[in-house]
Scaffold this motif. Structure first.
Motif, PDB file in Angstrom:
ATOM      1  N   SER A 197       0.853  -1.200   0.000  1.00 33.58           N
ATOM      2  CA  SER A 197       0.000   0.000   0.000  1.00 33.58           C
ATOM      3  C   SER A 197       0.883   1.242   0.000  1.00 33.58           C
ATOM      4  O   SER A 197       2.096   1.171   0.254  1.00 33.58           O
ATOM      5  N   ILE A 198       0.263   2.382  -0.262  1.00 33.44           N
ATOM      6  CA  ILE A 198       0.971   3.657  -0.198  1.00 33.44           C
ATOM      7  C   ILE A 198       0.041   4.676   0.447  1.00 33.44           C
ATOM      8  O   ILE A 198      -1.154   4.741   0.113  1.00 33.44           O
ATOM      9  N   VAL A 199       0.570   5.447   1.394  1.00 34.60           N
ATOM     10  CA  VAL A 199      -0.267   6.384   2.155  1.00 34.60           C
ATOM     11  C   VAL A 199       0.431   7.729   2.272  1.00 34.60           C
ATOM     12  O   VAL A 199       1.668   7.818   2.289  1.00 34.60           O
ATOM     13  N   PHE A 200      -0.386   8.754   2.342  1.00 33.37           N
ATOM     14  CA  PHE A 200       0.094  10.098   2.685  1.00 33.37           C
ATOM     15  C   PHE A 200      -0.142  10.280   4.177  1.00 33.37           C
ATOM     16  O   PHE A 200      -1.252  10.039   4.669  1.00 33.37           O
ATOM     17  N   VAL A 201       0.892  10.706   4.909  1.00 36.68           N
ATOM     18  CA  VAL A 201       0.810  10.835   6.364  1.00 36.68           C
ATOM     19  C   VAL A 201       1.209  12.246   6.772  1.00 36.68           C
ATOM     20  O   VAL A 201       2.227  12.778   6.302  1.00 36.68           O
ATOM     21  N   THR A 202       0.415  12.839   7.638  1.00 38.11           N
ATOM     22  CA  THR A 202       0.779  14.122   8.226  1.00 38.11           C
ATOM     23  C   THR A 202       0.174  14.203   9.618  1.00 38.11           C
ATOM     24  O   THR A 202      -0.605  13.334  10.019  1.00 38.11           O
ATOM     25  N   TYR A 203       0.544  15.262  10.343  1.00 39.38           N
ATOM     26  CA  TYR A 203       0.105  15.403  11.733  1.00 39.38           C
ATOM     27  C   TYR A 203      -0.642  16.714  11.925  1.00 39.38           C
ATOM     28  O   TYR A 203      -0.204  17.778  11.466  1.00 39.38           O
ATOM     29  N   TYR A 204      -1.774  16.629  12.627  1.00 34.98           N
ATOM     30  CA  TYR A 204      -2.555  17.821  12.922  1.00 34.98           C
ATOM     31  C   TYR A 204      -1.774  18.806  13.790  1.00 34.98           C
ATOM     32  O   TYR A 204      -1.029  18.415  14.690  1.00 34.98           O
ATOM     33  N   ASP A 205      -1.970  20.049  13.530  1.00 34.50           N
ATOM     34  CA  ASP A 205      -1.647  21.105  14.481  1.00 34.50           C
ATOM     35  C   ASP A 205      -2.948  21.452  15.192  1.00 34.50           C
ATOM     36  O   ASP A 205      -4.031  21.331  14.616  1.00 34.50           O
ATOM     37  N   GLU A 206      -2.878  21.889  16.442  1.00 37.18           N
ATOM     38  CA  GLU A 206      -4.100  22.111  17.212  1.00 37.18           C
ATOM     39  C   GLU A 206      -4.928  23.293  16.717  1.00 37.18           C
ATOM     40  O   GLU A 206      -6.121  23.380  16.998  1.00 37.18           O
ATOM     41  N   ASP A 207      -4.317  24.211  15.992  1.00 34.43           N
ATOM     42  CA  ASP A 207      -5.057  25.379  15.509  1.00 34.43           C
ATOM     43  C   ASP A 207      -5.933  24.995  14.318  1.00 34.43           C
ATOM     44  O   ASP A 207      -5.487  24.284  13.409  1.00 34.43           O
ATOM     45  N   TYR A 208      -7.155  25.472  14.328  1.00 36.87           N
ATOM     46  CA  TYR A 208      -8.078  25.241  13.211  1.00 36.87           C
ATOM     47  C   TYR A 208      -9.122  26.343  13.232  1.00 36.87           C
ATOM     48  O   TYR A 208      -9.215  27.126  14.182  1.00 36.87           O
ATOM     49  N   TYR A 209      -9.912  26.420  12.176  1.00 32.33           N
ATOM     50  CA  TYR A 209     -10.978  27.418  12.123  1.00 32.33           C
ATOM     51  C   TYR A 209     -12.190  26.816  11.430  1.00 32.33           C
ATOM     52  O   TYR A 209     -12.087  26.298  10.318  1.00 32.33           O
ATOM     53  N   GLY A 210     -13.341  26.849  12.084  1.00 34.35           N
ATOM     54  CA  GLY A 210     -14.552  26.331  11.482  1.00 34.35           C
ATOM     55  C   GLY A 210     -15.204  25.259  12.338  1.00 34.35           C
ATOM     56  O   GLY A 210     -14.974  25.175  13.550  1.00 34.35           O
ATOM     57  N   ASP A 211     -15.991  24.411  11.698  1.00 34.88           N
ATOM     58  CA  ASP A 211     -16.838  23.435  12.384  1.00 34.88           C
ATOM     59  C   ASP A 211     -16.260  22.030  12.242  1.00 34.88           C
ATOM     60  O   ASP A 211     -16.319  21.417  11.172  1.00 34.88           O
ATOM     61  N   THR A 212     -15.704  21.498  13.328  1.00 37.90           N
ATOM     62  CA  THR A 212     -15.101  20.156  13.281  1.00 37.90           C
ATOM     63  C   THR A 212     -16.126  19.044  13.444  1.00 37.90           C
ATOM     64  O   THR A 212     -15.763  17.863  13.411  1.00 37.90           O
ATOM     65  N   THR A 213     -17.397  19.381  13.622  1.00 36.76           N
ATOM     66  CA  THR A 213     -18.422  18.341  13.738  1.00 36.76           C
ATOM     67  C   THR A 213     -18.958  17.929  12.375  1.00 36.76           C
ATOM     68  O   THR A 213     -19.722  16.967  12.274  1.00 36.76           O
ATOM     69  N   VAL A 214     -18.562  18.656  11.333  1.00 39.55           N
ATOM     70  CA  VAL A 214     -19.073  18.404   9.984  1.00 39.55           C
ATOM     71  C   VAL A 214     -18.066  17.567   9.200  1.00 39.55           C
ATOM     72  O   VAL A 214     -16.853  17.813   9.243  1.00 39.55           O
ATOM     73  N   SER A 215     -18.555  16.597   8.462  1.00 40.15           N
ATOM     74  CA  SER A 215     -17.689  15.773   7.621  1.00 40.15           C
ATOM     75  C   SER A 215     -17.107  16.606   6.482  1.00 40.15           C
ATOM     76  O   SER A 215     -17.785  17.471   5.910  1.00 40.15           O
ATOM     77  N   GLN A 216     -15.843  16.336   6.157  1.00 36.88           N
ATOM     78  CA  GLN A 216     -15.195  17.050   5.065  1.00 36.88           C
ATOM     79  C   GLN A 216     -14.302  16.098   4.287  1.00 36.88           C
ATOM     80  O   GLN A 216     -14.004  14.987   4.738  1.00 36.88           O
TER      81      GLN A 216
END
Length: 456
Positions: free
Chosen positions: A103-122
């Protein structure tokens, strides 16, 4: 008293009115008969507007900003991330080991800063960049990529993931949580085949870059969710990982093997920001040289990172304070401004922590930051109305700047820009809506405490 009438006569030339809140101090009965007035002047004329910067350097940052949401005041805001992908050292496989692609995957790590609604699927998609990524040189010879920079991409994504973001989530060990996206098996198999063939593409960085110029991480075109930040400060925080195993009798077929292709030079890690302001008061604000007055924007001005919105203030007549009385001295001056009621909340639209203040020229080009008397960059202070939530405000201590204007007698420095702090300006979509309703107390204002000495 005659001196009070003279004071008001002078002030009325430059200000609308003067506060009655003052204190009078007599200076030595056996000396010259004079007095000193300490006055609070809070009715300076201020012209407020919104401007937009033509470009902001967003490369060399510790985060890549990606996502899309619809703002009730600022329209549709989109951020697309770009980066080069490094080779990670030569990659060879031996045919005798019978390597098999997993398999092949793209991997990254969240930073805690965000803006908007995290309850909505994207949805986020990773695309292959098909155009050579080149840096742009500024007037000083420095090279950057900007919020308006962009490069052509493939029409079909290498991978896609629909999810609900959890930027504050940590792993069981307490580490930041990573974001993983499965990429095209065709892409992964092609890399395995090249490694078996000892293809030069996987031997040298220049050849690799010709094969894969870069990638772009971007949201779905109809998302209305969250602008996310992903960490890019080193090559262990964002990479493409190729998994395989070997099936020959001389190798351990159960061993998980992989090769990492890390992000490349930070100079090529940047975020491209777009804003569709159709139907908003800011729709006609398209060039830096133009201002949108608060009167033409519903008695409001705006600040937004990434897109480059700033609030511009013209404060005439500062230098004329020095004409009041035989002598005078400014003790304190502060700039006060109010977030528009109903435009922010702790969850979806939190207020930025603080702001910076700059002088600018007639074309709205930033000239220099304002500094405090201690030499530190001037930052705002927030005062929260915890009881009613309707009279919260920010303030700058502009005493040092006002004293400079009074000393130089130069009104060219009376134009200021309120901006997000530099890191937030270039790598976030944090924003604030400011109110400037002159029919209420919620408008831009200067409060200056000034000592005036007059002769009886």
């Amino acid at each position: 008293m005659q001196k009070i009438s003279l004071f008001f006569l002078l002030v009325s030339v430059f200000f609308i009115s003067c506060s009655d809140d003052y204190e009078e101090h007599e200076i030595g009965e056996d000396l010259v008969d004079n007095s000193t007035d300490v006055r609070l002047i809070d009715t300076f004329t201020i012209y407020a507007s919104t401007v937009i910067l033509d470009s902001i350097a967003t490369s060399d940052a510790d985060v890549m900003t990606v996502g899309r949401y619809v703002d009730p005041y600022l329209g549709t805001v989109t951020s697309n991330g770009f980066t080069k992908i490094g080779l990670g050292g030569s990659f060879d496989l031996e045919a005798n080991d019978d390597p098999v692609y997993d398999s092949i995957v793209f991997v990254t790590y969240y930073d805690e800063d965000y803006y908007g609604d995290t309850t909505v699927s994207q949805t986020l998609n990773l695309y292959r960049v098909t155009e050579e990524m080149e840096l742009e040189e500024d007037e000083s010879g420095n090279e950057y990529l900007y919020n308006v920079s962009s490069f052509e991409i493939d029409t079909v994504p290498l991978g896609s993931k629909t999810f609900t973001a959890r930027p504050m989530r940590t792993s069981d060990s307490g580490d930041e949580y990573n974001f993983r996206m499965n990429l095209s098996d065709e892409f992964g198999q092609e890399l395995i085949d090249m490694a078996i063939d000892h293809d030069e593409t996987l031997q040298a960085s220049a050849e690799w870059e010709n094969y894969l110029e870069g990638v772009s991480l971007r949201p779905a075109v109809d998302d209305d969710a969250t602008i996310l930040n992903f960490q890019t400060s080193n090559d262990t925080l964002m990479y493409i990982r190729l998994y395989y195993h070997e099936t020959s009798t001389t190798t351990d077929s159960d061993e998980v093997l992989y090769h990492d292709f890390p992000i490349g030079s930070s100079s090529y890690v940047f975020s491209n920001y777009q804003s569709d302001r159709t139907g908003t008061p800011l729709e006609k604000l398209v060039e830096q040289k133009y201002d949108l007055s608060s009167e033409d924007a519903g008695q409001r001005t705006f600040i937004q990172g990434g897109i480059g919105l700033m609030t511009k203030l013209i404060i005439p007549y500062i230098e004329n304070l020095s004409t009041l009385g035989l002598a005078g001295s400014l003790l304190k001056a502060k700039l006060i401004f109010y977030p528009a009621i109903g435009s922010y909340d702790d969850d979806l639209y939190p207020l930025p922590d603080s702001f910076n203040l700059y002088t600018c020229d007639d074309y709205n080009d930033i000239e220099s930051a304002l500094y405090s008397s201690s030499g530190a960059a001037l930052t705002s202070v927030f005062y929260e109305d915890e009881e009613y939530g309707e009279e919260s405000y920010f303030t700058f201590d502009v005493t040092s700047h006002f004293n400079d204007v009074l000393t130089d007698g130069d009104d060219d420095t009376n134009t200021l820009l309120i901006s997000l702090e530099s890191s937030s300006l270039s790598n976030s979509t944090d924003r604030m809506v400011l109110t400037n309703d002159k029919a209420t107390d919620f408008e831009f204002k200067i409060e200056a405490t000034y000592v005036v000495q007059d002769e009886e």
